[in-house]
Write a protein that holds these residues in place. Structure first.
Motif, PDB file in Angstrom:
ATOM      1  N   SER A  45      26.017  80.033 111.167  1.00 45.12           N
ATOM      2  CA  SER A  45      26.790  79.915 109.940  1.00 45.12           C
ATOM      3  C   SER A  45      26.385  80.999 108.939  1.00 45.12           C
ATOM      4  O   SER A  45      27.234  81.601 108.281  1.00 45.12           O
ATOM      5  CB  SER A  45      26.588  78.538 109.323  1.00 45.12           C
ATOM      6  N   LEU A  46      25.088  81.259 108.832  1.00 38.35           N
ATOM      7  CA  LEU A  46      24.611  82.311 107.921  1.00 38.35           C
ATOM      8  C   LEU A  46      25.089  83.687 108.375  1.00 38.35           C
ATOM      9  O   LEU A  46      25.487  84.522 107.560  1.00 38.35           O
ATOM     10  CB  LEU A  46      23.086  82.271 107.827  1.00 38.35           C
ATOM     11  N   ILE A  47      25.048  83.921 109.674  1.00 38.33           N
ATOM     12  CA  ILE A  47      25.544  85.190 110.208  1.00 38.33           C
ATOM     13  C   ILE A  47      27.034  85.333 109.919  1.00 38.33           C
ATOM     14  O   ILE A  47      27.507  86.399 109.516  1.00 38.33           O
ATOM     15  CB  ILE A  47      25.251  85.290 111.720  1.00 38.33           C
ATOM     16  N   SER A  48      27.767  84.264 110.082  1.00 38.50           N
ATOM     17  CA  SER A  48      29.205  84.277 109.815  1.00 38.50           C
ATOM     18  C   SER A  48      29.484  84.582 108.347  1.00 38.50           C
ATOM     19  O   SER A  48      30.408  85.333 108.024  1.00 38.50           O
ATOM     20  CB  SER A  48      29.814  82.940 110.204  1.00 38.50           C
ATOM     21  N   GLN A  49      28.698  84.009 107.450  1.00 38.31           N
ATOM     22  CA  GLN A  49      28.883  84.277 106.027  1.00 38.31           C
ATOM     23  C   GLN A  49      28.585  85.741 105.698  1.00 38.31           C
ATOM     24  O   GLN A  49      29.237  86.345 104.852  1.00 38.31           O
ATOM     25  CB  GLN A  49      28.003  83.351 105.198  1.00 38.31           C
ATOM     26  N   THR A  50      27.606  86.326 106.389  1.00 37.82           N
ATOM     27  CA  THR A  50      27.300  87.738 106.186  1.00 37.82           C
ATOM     28  C   THR A  50      28.480  88.595 106.625  1.00 37.82           C
ATOM     29  O   THR A  50      28.879  89.538 105.918  1.00 37.82           O
ATOM     30  CB  THR A  50      26.035  88.133 106.971  1.00 37.82           C
ATOM     31  N   TYR A  51      29.040  88.282 107.784  1.00 37.04           N
ATOM     32  CA  TYR A  51      30.217  89.026 108.234  1.00 37.04           C
ATOM     33  C   TYR A  51      31.391  88.847 107.276  1.00 37.04           C
ATOM     34  O   TYR A  51      32.164  89.771 107.051  1.00 37.04           O
ATOM     35  CB  TYR A  51      30.626  88.606 109.646  1.00 37.04           C
ATOM     36  N   SER A  52      31.508  87.664 106.698  1.00 35.11           N
ATOM     37  CA  SER A  52      32.582  87.429 105.725  1.00 35.11           C
ATOM     38  C   SER A  52      32.391  88.303 104.500  1.00 35.11           C
ATOM     39  O   SER A  52      33.364  88.841 103.959  1.00 35.11           O
ATOM     40  CB  SER A  52      32.614  85.959 105.324  1.00 35.11           C
ATOM     41  N   ALA A  53      31.150  88.448 104.042  1.00 32.97           N
ATOM     42  CA  ALA A  53      30.887  89.305 102.882  1.00 32.97           C
ATOM     43  C   ALA A  53      31.228  90.758 103.195  1.00 32.97           C
ATOM     44  O   ALA A  53      31.825  91.461 102.372  1.00 32.97           O
ATOM     45  CB  ALA A  53      29.428  89.176 102.460  1.00 32.97           C
ATOM     46  N   ILE A  54      30.875  91.199 104.375  1.00 31.10           N
ATOM     47  CA  ILE A  54      31.210  92.566 104.784  1.00 31.10           C
ATOM     48  C   ILE A  54      32.724  92.726 104.878  1.00 31.10           C
ATOM     49  O   ILE A  54      33.286  93.744 104.477  1.00 31.10           O
ATOM     50  CB  ILE A  54      30.522  92.907 106.117  1.00 31.10           C
ATOM     51  N   SER A  55      33.389  91.716 105.369  1.00 30.84           N
ATOM     52  CA  SER A  55      34.844  91.739 105.482  1.00 30.84           C
ATOM     53  C   SER A  55      35.500  91.856 104.111  1.00 30.84           C
ATOM     54  O   SER A  55      36.507  92.566 103.964  1.00 30.84           O
ATOM     55  CB  SER A  55      35.323  90.483 106.196  1.00 30.84           C
ATOM     56  N   VAL A  56      34.941  91.195 103.113  1.00 29.38           N
ATOM     57  CA  VAL A  56      35.493  91.284 101.757  1.00 29.38           C
ATOM     58  C   VAL A  56      35.383  92.713 101.240  1.00 29.38           C
ATOM     59  O   VAL A  56      36.321  93.242 100.633  1.00 29.38           O
ATOM     60  CB  VAL A  56      34.767  90.297 100.814  1.00 29.38           C
ATOM     61  N   VAL A  57      34.244  93.354 101.482  1.00 34.01           N
ATOM     62  CA  VAL A  57      34.056  94.740 101.036  1.00 34.01           C
ATOM     63  C   VAL A  57      35.066  95.657 101.725  1.00 34.01           C
ATOM     64  O   VAL A  57      35.692  96.516 101.085  1.00 34.01           O
ATOM     65  CB  VAL A  57      32.605  95.193 101.293  1.00 34.01           C
ATOM     66  N   ILE A  58      35.236  95.478 103.025  1.00 38.01           N
ATOM     67  CA  ILE A  58      36.189  96.312 103.767  1.00 38.01           C
ATOM     68  C   ILE A  58      37.614  96.054 103.277  1.00 38.01           C
ATOM     69  O   ILE A  58      38.398  96.998 103.102  1.00 38.01           O
ATOM     70  CB  ILE A  58      36.058  96.058 105.285  1.00 38.01           C
ATOM     71  N   SER A  59      37.960  94.808 103.014  1.00 36.45           N
ATOM     72  CA  SER A  59      39.302  94.488 102.514  1.00 36.45           C
ATOM     73  C   SER A  59      39.522  95.087 101.128  1.00 36.45           C
ATOM     74  O   SER A  59      40.615  95.581 100.827  1.00 36.45           O
ATOM     75  CB  SER A  59      39.493  92.974 102.455  1.00 36.45           C
ATOM     76  N   ALA A  60      38.504  95.048 100.282  1.00 35.02           N
ATOM     77  CA  ALA A  60      38.624  95.640  98.949  1.00 35.02           C
ATOM     78  C   ALA A  60      38.829  97.148  99.059  1.00 35.02           C
ATOM     79  O   ALA A  60      39.635  97.729  98.317  1.00 35.02           O
ATOM     80  CB  ALA A  60      37.394  95.327  98.117  1.00 35.02           C
ATOM     81  N   ALA A  61      38.110  97.789  99.974  1.00 34.36           N
ATOM     82  CA  ALA A  61      38.284  99.233 100.174  1.00 34.36           C
ATOM     83  C   ALA A  61      39.693  99.539 100.674  1.00 34.36           C
ATOM     84  O   ALA A  61      40.319 100.520 100.239  1.00 34.36           O
ATOM     85  CB  ALA A  61      37.238  99.760 101.155  1.00 34.36           C
ATOM     86  N   LEU A  66      45.186 101.469  99.424  1.00 36.56           N
ATOM     87  CA  LEU A  66      46.615 101.208  99.280  1.00 36.56           C
ATOM     88  C   LEU A  66      47.098 101.557  97.875  1.00 36.56           C
ATOM     89  O   LEU A  66      48.144 102.192  97.709  1.00 36.56           O
ATOM     90  CB  LEU A  66      46.910  99.733  99.594  1.00 36.56           C
ATOM     91  N   VAL A  67      46.329 101.163  96.865  1.00 39.86           N
ATOM     92  CA  VAL A  67      46.697 101.460  95.480  1.00 39.86           C
ATOM     93  C   VAL A  67      46.727 102.966  95.248  1.00 39.86           C
ATOM     94  O   VAL A  67      47.659 103.500  94.637  1.00 39.86           O
ATOM     95  CB  VAL A  67      45.720 100.761  94.505  1.00 39.86           C
ATOM     96  N   VAL A  68      45.708 103.669  95.748  1.00 36.89           N
ATOM     97  CA  VAL A  68      45.665 105.128  95.595  1.00 36.89           C
ATOM     98  C   VAL A  68      46.854 105.769  96.311  1.00 36.89           C
ATOM     99  O   VAL A  68      47.514 106.664  95.769  1.00 36.89           O
ATOM    100  CB  VAL A  68      44.321 105.683  96.115  1.00 36.89           C
ATOM    101  N   SER A  69      47.148 105.309  97.504  1.00 37.34           N
ATOM    102  CA  SER A  69      48.262 105.858  98.272  1.00 37.34           C
ATOM    103  C   SER A  69      49.585 105.665  97.543  1.00 37.34           C
ATOM    104  O   SER A  69      50.401 106.595  97.458  1.00 37.34           O
ATOM    105  CB  SER A  69      48.313 105.196  99.645  1.00 37.34           C
ATOM    106  N   ILE A  70      49.814 104.492  97.007  1.00 37.33           N
ATOM    107  CA  ILE A  70      51.068 104.217  96.292  1.00 37.33           C
ATOM    108  C   ILE A  70      51.159 105.059  95.031  1.00 37.33           C
ATOM    109  O   ILE A  70      52.225 105.592  94.698  1.00 37.33           O
ATOM    110  CB  ILE A  70      51.209 102.714  95.996  1.00 37.33           C
ATOM    111  N   SER A  71      50.046 105.221  94.312  1.00 34.38           N
ATOM    112  CA  SER A  71      50.091 106.035  93.092  1.00 34.38           C
ATOM    113  C   SER A  71      50.355 107.500  93.424  1.00 34.38           C
ATOM    114  O   SER A  71      51.082 108.185  92.702  1.00 34.38           O
ATOM    115  CB  SER A  71      48.802 105.872  92.286  1.00 34.38           C
TER     116      SER A  71
END
Length: 113
Positions: A45-61, A66-71
């Motif tokens: 579960s802890l490992i999964s939460q770590t991957y989720s945090a990394i996933s959030v960073v990648i999704s934010a990037a 996308l925002v830069v591309s549209i602008s």
């Protein structure tokens, strides 16, 4: 023929969706059946939460990209519109300078010699 193809595509999509829902629903049961009894679920579960945090960073990037591309696309479209306007103005100016009737129409009273 097109309606048959559309019906086949819809049937394929529905089948894939139902399969996915079934696998997601049966996931915990399959994991408990596959995993050994000595498996530490808390650690997983802890490992999964770590991957989720990394996933959030990648999704934010990705969202930032996308925002830069549209602008950039909006800026390019604006510049293209300006360039089109200037090209049309240049062509009209060239036509006006080459035709004395057009020169009189735009208000130049001096006749070219």
């Amino acid at each position: 023929m097109t309606s048959t193809r559309g019906a086949q595509q819809r049937a394929t999509v529905v089948t894939l969706a139902l399969t996915l829902v079934t696998l997601v629903g049966a996931g915990p049961h399959l994991l408990s059946w596959i995993a050994p009894n000595s498996l530490n679920w808390q650690e997983l579960s802890l490992i999964s939460q770590t991957y989720s945090a990394i996933s959030v960073v990648i999704s934010a990037a990705a969202l930032l990209g996308l925002v830069v591309s549209i602008s950039v696309q909006a800026r390019q479209a604006r510049l293209e519109g300006e360039q089109t306007f200037r090209a049309a103005h240049r062509e009209l100016t060239i036509l006006t300078l080459g035709d004395s009737a057009l020169m009189r129409a735009v208000g130049n009273r001096h006749e070219p010699r």
